[in-house]
Write a protein that holds these residues in place. Structure first.
Motif, mmCIF file in Angstrom:
data_model
loop_
_atom_site.group_PDB
_atom_site.id
_atom_site.type_symbol
_atom_site.label_atom_id
_atom_site.label_comp_id
_atom_site.label_asym_id
_atom_site.label_seq_id
_atom_site.Cartn_x
_atom_site.Cartn_y
_atom_site.Cartn_z
ATOM 1 N N MET A 99 0.825 -1.203 0.000
ATOM 2 C CA MET A 99 0.000 0.000 0.000
ATOM 3 C C MET A 99 0.866 1.262 0.000
ATOM 4 O O MET A 99 0.590 2.227 -0.727
ATOM 5 C CB MET A 99 -0.926 -0.011 1.222
ATOM 6 C CG MET A 99 -1.956 -1.127 1.196
ATOM 7 S SD MET A 99 -2.863 -1.280 2.755
ATOM 8 C CE MET A 99 -3.626 0.328 2.857
ATOM 9 N N LYS A 100 1.924 1.274 0.802
ATOM 10 C CA LYS A 100 2.802 2.436 0.848
ATOM 11 C C LYS A 100 3.515 2.643 -0.484
ATOM 12 O O LYS A 100 3.620 3.780 -0.980
ATOM 13 C CB LYS A 100 3.827 2.270 1.973
ATOM 14 C CG LYS A 100 4.751 3.459 2.154
ATOM 15 C CD LYS A 100 5.668 3.274 3.348
ATOM 16 C CE LYS A 100 6.561 4.499 3.535
ATOM 17 N NZ LYS A 100 7.448 4.353 4.715
ATOM 18 N N TRP A 103 1.073 3.954 -3.039
ATOM 19 C CA TRP A 103 0.825 5.379 -2.813
ATOM 20 C C TRP A 103 1.957 6.221 -3.400
ATOM 21 O O TRP A 103 1.728 7.217 -4.078
ATOM 22 C CB TRP A 103 0.667 5.629 -1.314
ATOM 23 C CG TRP A 103 0.578 7.081 -0.934
ATOM 24 C CD1 TRP A 103 1.613 7.929 -0.651
ATOM 25 C CD2 TRP A 103 -0.617 7.866 -0.805
ATOM 26 N NE1 TRP A 103 1.144 9.179 -0.342
ATOM 27 C CE2 TRP A 103 -0.212 9.175 -0.431
ATOM 28 C CE3 TRP A 103 -1.975 7.595 -0.966
ATOM 29 C CZ2 TRP A 103 -1.143 10.193 -0.206
ATOM 30 C CZ3 TRP A 103 -2.882 8.617 -0.739
ATOM 31 C CH2 TRP A 103 -2.466 9.881 -0.375
ATOM 32 N N LYS A 104 3.196 5.823 -3.113
ATOM 33 C CA LYS A 104 4.339 6.576 -3.627
ATOM 34 C C LYS A 104 4.424 6.482 -5.140
ATOM 35 O O LYS A 104 4.814 7.437 -5.814
ATOM 36 C CB LYS A 104 5.629 6.062 -2.979
ATOM 37 C CG LYS A 104 5.785 6.454 -1.520
ATOM 38 C CD LYS A 104 7.093 5.935 -0.962
ATOM 39 C CE LYS A 104 7.315 6.445 0.450
ATOM 40 N NZ LYS A 104 7.582 7.891 0.489
ATOM 41 N N ILE A 106 1.947 6.217 -7.168
ATOM 42 C CA ILE A 106 0.896 7.040 -7.754
ATOM 43 C C ILE A 106 1.241 8.519 -7.637
ATOM 44 O O ILE A 106 1.116 9.284 -8.596
ATOM 45 C CB ILE A 106 -0.462 6.738 -7.075
ATOM 46 C CG1 ILE A 106 -0.915 5.316 -7.430
ATOM 47 C CG2 ILE A 106 -1.512 7.756 -7.503
ATOM 48 C CD1 ILE A 106 -2.178 4.890 -6.709
ATOM 49 N N PHE A 107 1.702 8.931 -6.451
ATOM 50 C CA PHE A 107 1.900 10.347 -6.183
ATOM 51 C C PHE A 107 3.321 10.818 -6.465
ATOM 52 O O PHE A 107 3.624 11.992 -6.316
ATOM 53 C CB PHE A 107 1.535 10.659 -4.726
ATOM 54 C CG PHE A 107 0.059 10.666 -4.475
ATOM 55 C CD1 PHE A 107 -0.679 11.810 -4.696
ATOM 56 C CD2 PHE A 107 -0.594 9.525 -4.050
ATOM 57 C CE1 PHE A 107 -2.044 11.819 -4.482
ATOM 58 C CE2 PHE A 107 -1.958 9.526 -3.828
ATOM 59 C CZ PHE A 107 -2.690 10.678 -4.046
ATOM 60 N N ASN A 250 10.033 2.091 -5.315
ATOM 61 C CA ASN A 250 8.585 1.910 -5.272
ATOM 62 C C ASN A 250 8.144 0.692 -6.083
ATOM 63 O O ASN A 250 7.392 -0.160 -5.597
ATOM 64 C CB ASN A 250 7.888 3.171 -5.784
ATOM 65 C CG ASN A 250 8.179 4.375 -4.910
ATOM 66 O OD1 ASN A 250 8.371 4.247 -3.715
ATOM 67 N ND2 ASN A 250 8.219 5.546 -5.518
ATOM 68 N N SER A 824 2.006 14.758 -8.385
ATOM 69 C CA SER A 824 1.349 13.643 -9.072
ATOM 70 C C SER A 824 0.085 14.146 -9.751
ATOM 71 O O SER A 824 -0.373 15.267 -9.525
ATOM 72 C CB SER A 824 0.995 12.547 -8.064
ATOM 73 O OG SER A 824 0.099 13.066 -7.090
#
Length: 1219
Positions: A99-100, A103-104, A106-107, A250, A824
């Motif tokens: 999940m982390k 998130w990274k 994506i953003f 990532n 992002s």
């Protein structure tokens, strides 16, 4: 000569009869109070205890779950379900990592790793995940809980072996490290041996097979930290993989976590399927125990890791991380032994046999639950059964216990020795997690081992050139303030801040502190008249410097001391005007640059370009080009890049007041994060009056919510020019300074470039991929407009500039998202929503005012909408047809009327809530929730809680700020004047007798100084002014070349300063030829005064009006369409309304319902969603601001400080700085 002696005598005598000081008001925040030191120790104690407690519960709950899974446990009979829970415990960290990383990814910008790296990482992850699952789920349930506690420490075997291999290399040998690593390998092998011997004597069937599998699994698991312990091994293949992983974290962890989840699930599912006997669906699950253990283990592990990171960032690494982690396994082991002993004692008391043997207790332990909570008793019963059946306690054998003790001690000592480097790890304040720990997150089954072994052993080559090495490099900070028409008190603020910083960071200690600073003040339009005298503002600046210098010098000595005479300073004539060079009391330098508008271009942006080229181009870059022939080009290039990266420029306004701690907190951000190109602090407006009170709350809300959200979700879009720290390499990047020098030639340029230069500079940085951050603990204070007219003119500049720069970013959103890892596409969407809400704010305010008319005057909906729109339309007409003064006057009158209307509306809403006995309406819920959110936000900023008082003023002036001000700013977009501190013609009517005589004396002196020659100083050349020439008044489009020529007869300002400076003497020095040519070239290239003819000015104004008309057409058309849409919705009425139940205060439902407009409800929910999103970001940002502040307090001095005569000027002792 006699005059000079008389002057010296008068100065000496003055010291005796004029001891009074104009002492600036300086905050005491710079001296850490006892409360802050107490808070530091309290926080460190609490964090250390939390790390230990959460780690203890994580380890204990996992071992209890393993014990429950064993065949001897009778607490939970459904063993397949227990294995499923164990498997879920193992995969939770991988799910969090996924999940982390997602998130990274994506953003932020993410790259794919190379194919060899993917193959190698997947192979290692398969082995590690498989080994972990087999060890925890299959083998450990067959062992006793004591061996299970300590065998987990055996995973340090390969890390210790890698350290031995590293020490064998010629460049990495350290004796004590080699001995510790070798002993670690030896002790773990001893632990394996005694563990195996113990299994030979165990009566359990097949235990030797499980023992061999367990040992093999620990070897496989120990591969988990290969990246940390192989970084310095001389293998090209490994170095290639390391390099690939550094660029693709990532994506690598996305793939790695998926592989581990699949492998763990396959092992658990396959083993369960192979041993399934139908009990999974028929035997009770005992959710009360299994789920409780699962929740405790998952939550404790996550919190243990998080608080470990917090301890590291707060600089509590040894006492709050290393010490608790080392003690964790022995503490859990001691806990289980204590549980067994306590239950044995209670058993003896319960059966009334104080001398009963341990054998009897073991025989009956399976049926003895004991006292207390039933579930706890059942778990403790399993501990007793486990120890009795698998350790030889039932037969009171000593040998198995000795074997367990020796193996446990060996495993634990091996772990301690293999991680001894952890105790010598050097950290920076707010150390980056990725620079401290190699892998993300943790391993659920090895919480203490994984956290210790995950601490970075050494920096790879690519990382040495980044933040960690940068944080050890010497940094140079240039403090650059721009001035124009500041008052005496405003100058006093900025100069007090500079002198305060000089004392905080003495030049003699710059090498030890790895930090040096140099201050520059660029004074615009400093000269007046053909005689080139300094104007009254420039003279005030020199007087303020003299007064503050005297204060800080006398502070150091006794009141009767005679040793505080100011040293001689320097003055320089320059192609742009003049320069004063001060040596501050602690050895740092202060330069004052007086700009002559007839020689160099004026205004703030051009002053910034002037000092950027001077500091970053001339002073920084030139010296490396001069050494090209004397050094290696590659070495010179590396040194140049490093110095550019470690050179910071602090942009200041002429009235900024700040403490040294504020600057240090910003320096921390740039030192630790190499991608940060700029960082800004919390700006506090100062002044008195309703306009300032409004701005206090406006600034607070903007920083509390908007800037924190930008920092957390992406990048700060505007780093204010009054207090921002810029990285030299960011400013020197392509398309930044060079494009910043662009002269406005189009109408849009005037709006974007010159009306908000700080926002445009940040836009250029973001477009080049640099990150802009916000530090809420870095406080700076600056004067704000105190009058309505000045406030409107200031926002008239800011509004269109903000709109233009934001649209520029959104227009290039896709390209910026690709280039800038901190921006992002979701963040671009967030900014689009904010931009839409900003554009629609006039229409939204009109609708709100229409609602106010309905609430207060009970006007029917359509009529209230017309009444709300009419004043706005009339004000637009006024703005198009009248002068700015009339527009502002009309806006002031309407603001007062709107204020009364808003106040009446708030009272009516509250009264309506009371009369209707419910606040469960959209308006009531929104008002209540916003009040609570702002209250909680203010509570999280306790030093600023009082600002909440100004919230009511902010609320009732919303129509003026978001309707009238937007109309005024948009209609006056073609007005590109500064609006504040405008140059005024001095008032010479009816001067007082004193001032008249002073002016007369000044004029006479000014004439004489240009007619007679005299010596400026003993050590300088004679300035013969008898050969004066007339100054050239430039009227052409391009200045003549002789404008940049310096002649003796035109420098009257030098004699003027010598006369007015009664406490300091100046020596004239001269620029060298190269610097003179530099200034001439810079001025000719970028900074020639702009002297446009009348036709050019008319063309520019025409283009600006055209731009204004086009922008306003779109702007007001969008708002009009929105209002028309709302109008037709009101006509439709209840046909499209949503009926919601009416709930009274007591919770009962009313018979009638409340109609709600669906569009209005959607907009209300959207606005509330934005605020909630910003509130969440604020809480996150506030937490890490607190961490940074605690780290700063803990690493600053704690020793006794010298008491000074001026008790309010207190500083940290730089001798105690610990970076």
């Amino acid at each position: 000569m006699e005059k000079s002696e008389d002057k010296n005598d008068m100065e000496e005598l003055r010291k005796k009869w004029d001891p009074f000081l104009l002492k600036p008001v300086i905050d005491e925040e710079e001296k850490p109070t006892k409360f802050l030191h107490f808070l530091n120790y309290l926080v460190s104690t609490v964090v250390g205890l939390l790390v230990f407690v959460f780690g203890f519960f994580s380890k204990a709950s996992l071992l209890l779950m393993i014990t429950v899974t064993g065949s001897n446990s009778s607490t939970v009979l459904n063993k397949p379900f227990c294995r499923l829970i164990l498997g879920c415990m193992l995969v939770v960290p991988n799910v969090l990592t996924f999940m982390k990383s997602l998130w990274k990814a994506i953003f932020k910008t993410s790259e794919m790793p190379s194919r060899p790296a993917i193959a190698f990482v997947c192979l290692v992850d398969v082995l590690v995940a498989g080994g972990t699952a087999v060890l925890i789920v299959i083998t450990m349930p067959h062992f006793d809980i004591l061996n299970n506690t300590m065998i987990l420490s055996g995973v340090c075997i390969l890390p210790a072996a890698f350290q031995v291999a590293h020490q064998c290399l010629p460049f990495g040998f350290k004796l004590w490290t080699f001995i510790a690593s070798l002993l670690s390998v030896f002790l773990v092998l001893v632990g394996y041996i005694f563990f195996f011997i113990h299994s030979i004597n165990s009566p359990s069937p097949g235990i030797m097979v499980y023992t061999g599998i367990a040992i093999a699994c620990t070897l496989l698991v120990s591969l988990n930290w290969w990246e940390n312990f192989t970084a310095m091994l001389p293998s090209k293949h490994l170095k290639s993989i390391h390099g690939s992983l550094q660029k693709s974290r990532n994506m690598t962890y996305l793939l790695s976590s998926c592989v581990r989840i699949v492998v763990t699930g396959a092992v658990v599912g396959g083993y369960t399927y192979a041993t399934e006997d139908g009990r999974f669906f028929t035997v009770p699950y005992r959710l009360d125990i299994t789920i409780s253990l699962f929740i405790i283990q998952v939550a404790s592990s996550a919190f243990c890791r998080w608080f470990s990171v917090i301890a590291s960032k707060m600089h509590f690494f040894r006492r709050c991380f290393a010490f608790p982690m080392v003690l964790m396994s022995p503490a859990v082991l001691a806990f289980f032994i204590m549980i067994f002993s306590d239950r044995y004692n209670h058993f003896q008391q319960d059966i009334g046999c104080p001398n009963c043997s341990l054998s009897l207790y073991c025989q009956q332990s399976s049926s003895y639950i004991g006292h207390g909570v039933k579930q706890a008793g059942e778990l403790f019963r399993d501990i007793s059964n486990n120890l009795c059946s698998k350790t030889g306690m039932a037969d009171q054998q000593q040998v198995p216990l000795v074997l367990i003790g020796v193996s446990s001690l060996s495993f634990w000592a091996g772990l301690v020795l293999s991680t001894v480097y952890v105790w010598f790890t050097k950290l920076q304040r707010i150390e980056r997690t990725s620079k401290l720990f190699v892998r993300r997150l943790y391993e659920a089954a090895f919480i203490d081992q994984s956290m210790l072994l995950n601490v970075r052993l050494c920096q790879t080559q690519s990382e040495e050139t980044s933040s960690t090495s940068e944080s050890r490099e010497h940094v140079t900070i240039y403090l650059c303030a721009t001035m124009w028409h500041e008052t005496f008190d405003e100058m006093l603020k900025i100069l007090t801040s500079l002198f305060r910083l000089d004392k905080y960071q003495p030049k003699q200690q710059s090498r030890r502190n790895k930090m040096s600073f140099e201050a520059h003040i660029v004074f615009d339009d400093a000269f007046e008249g053909k005689q080139r005298k300094l104007n009254r503002y420039a003279v005030n600046l020199v007087e303020v410097i003299q007064e503050v210098y005297r204060i800080f010098m006398e502070e150091e000595s006794s009141i009767f001391s005679q040793d505080y005479k100011m040293p001689r300073q320097k003055m320089v004539r320059t192609p742009y005007g003049g320069r004063l060079c001060y040596s501050l009391p602690k050895g740092n330098d202060l330069y004052v640059h007086f700009k002559d508008t007839s020689k160099i271009r004026q205004k703030k942006r051009w002053s910034q370009i002037m000092y950027m080229y001077y500091l970053l181009g001339w002073k920084l870059t030139k010296k490396y080009f001069d050494n090209i022939e004397n050094g290696d080009l590659k070495t010179l290039e590396e040194r140049l890049l490093k110095e550019k990266h470690n050179t910071y420029v602090l942009a200041l306004d002429g009235d900024t007041d700040f403490q040294p701690s504020a600057l240090m907190l910003l320096v921390d951000r740039l030192r630790m994060y190499p991608q940060v190109g700029a960082a800004c602090g919390r700006i506090h407006p100062t002044g008195i009056g309703p306009m300032v009170w409004y701005q206090k709350f406006e600034y607070a809300v903007g920083h509390w919510l908007q800037k924190t959200a930008e920092h957390v979700f992406g990048c700060v879009l505007c780093s204010p020019g009054c207090f921002s720290l810029f990285r030299g390499s960011a400013l020197m990047d392509d398309n930044v300074i060079k494009r910043y020098t662009t002269k406005a030639t189009e109408a849009a340029h005037y709006v974007q470039y010159d009306q908000g230069e700080d926002r445009w500079l940040c836009t250029l940085l973001l477009q080049q991929g640099w990150r802009v951050e916000y530090n809420a603990a870095s406080d700076a204070y600056t004067n704000s407009p105190q009058e309505f007219k000045e406030f409107y003119n200031q926002r008239r500049r800011w509004g269109p500039s903000t709109l233009a720069n934001t649209l520029d970013i959104l227009n290039m959103g896709r390209q910026i998202a690709r280039r800038n890892p901190s921006i992002s596409r979701p963040y671009i969407v967030y900014q689009i929503i904010l931009m839409a809400s900003s554009i629609l704010s006039p229409a939204s305010i009109c609708l709100m005012i229409a609602g106010a008319f309905r609430y207060v005057f009970e006007v029917e909906p359509n009529g209230s909408l017309c009444l709300a729109v009419l004043p706005a339309v009339l004000y637009i007409v006024v703005c198009y047809t009248t002068k700015a003064e009339i527009q502002i006057m009309v806006a002031a009158v309407l603001s007062v009327l709107y204020t009364f209307l808003m106040l009446a509306t708030i009272i009516s809403i509250v009264g309506d809530i009371i009369s209707e006995q419910t606040f469960f309406t959209p308006t009531g819920i929104f008002l209540f929730s916003m009040t609570m959110m702002y209250t909680v936000t203010a509570m999280l900023h306790p030093q600023e809680f009082y600002i909440l008082i100004y919230g009511l003023l902010y609320l009732i002036t919303v129509p003026s700020a978001y309707l009238l001000l937007n109309i005024y700013a948009m209609v006056n977009m073609n007005n590109v004047s500064w609006g504040t501190r405008e140059k005024q013609t001095p008032d010479i009517s009816k001067p007082s007798s004193t001032s008249s005589k002073r002016d007369q004396d000044t004029n006479m002196w000014g004439f004489s100084c240009c007619s007679f020659g005299f010596h400026v100083s003993r050590n300088s050349k004679v300035s013969d002014t008898s050969e004066t020439q007339q100054l050239i008044e430039v009227k052409s489009a391009e200045p003549a070349e002789d404008l940049m020529e310096m002649t003796d007869d035109e420098e009257c300002w030098m004699h003027q300063l010598q006369d007015c400076s009664d406490q300091v003497e100046f020596d004239e020095v001269f620029l060298d030829q190269d610097e003179t040519l530099f200034w001439k070239g810079l001025i000719k290239q970028y900074l020639l005064p702009v002297m446009e003819d009348e036709k050019t000015k008319q063309d520019i104004m025409k283009d600006l009006r055209s731009l204004r008309n086009k922008a306003n057409l779109a702007y007001f058309l969008i708002n009009s369409l929105w209002i028309v849409a709302m109008f037709f919705l009101q006509i439709v009425g209840n046909a499209v309304s949503i009926q919601i139940p009416k709930v009274y205060f007591n919770g009962s439902l009313a018979a009638d319902t409340i109609p709600v407009d669906p569009v209005g409800l959607v907009l209300l929910l959207s606005f509330a969603g934005l605020l909630v999103t910003q509130f969440i970001a604020m809480v996150y940002h506030r937490l890490y601001t607190f961490i940074h502040l605690i780290a700063f307090i803990g690493t600053e001095s704690s020793g006794p400080k010298e008491e000074h005569k001026l008790s309010k000027i207190n500083f940290y002792d730089p001798d105690k700085l610990d970076f």
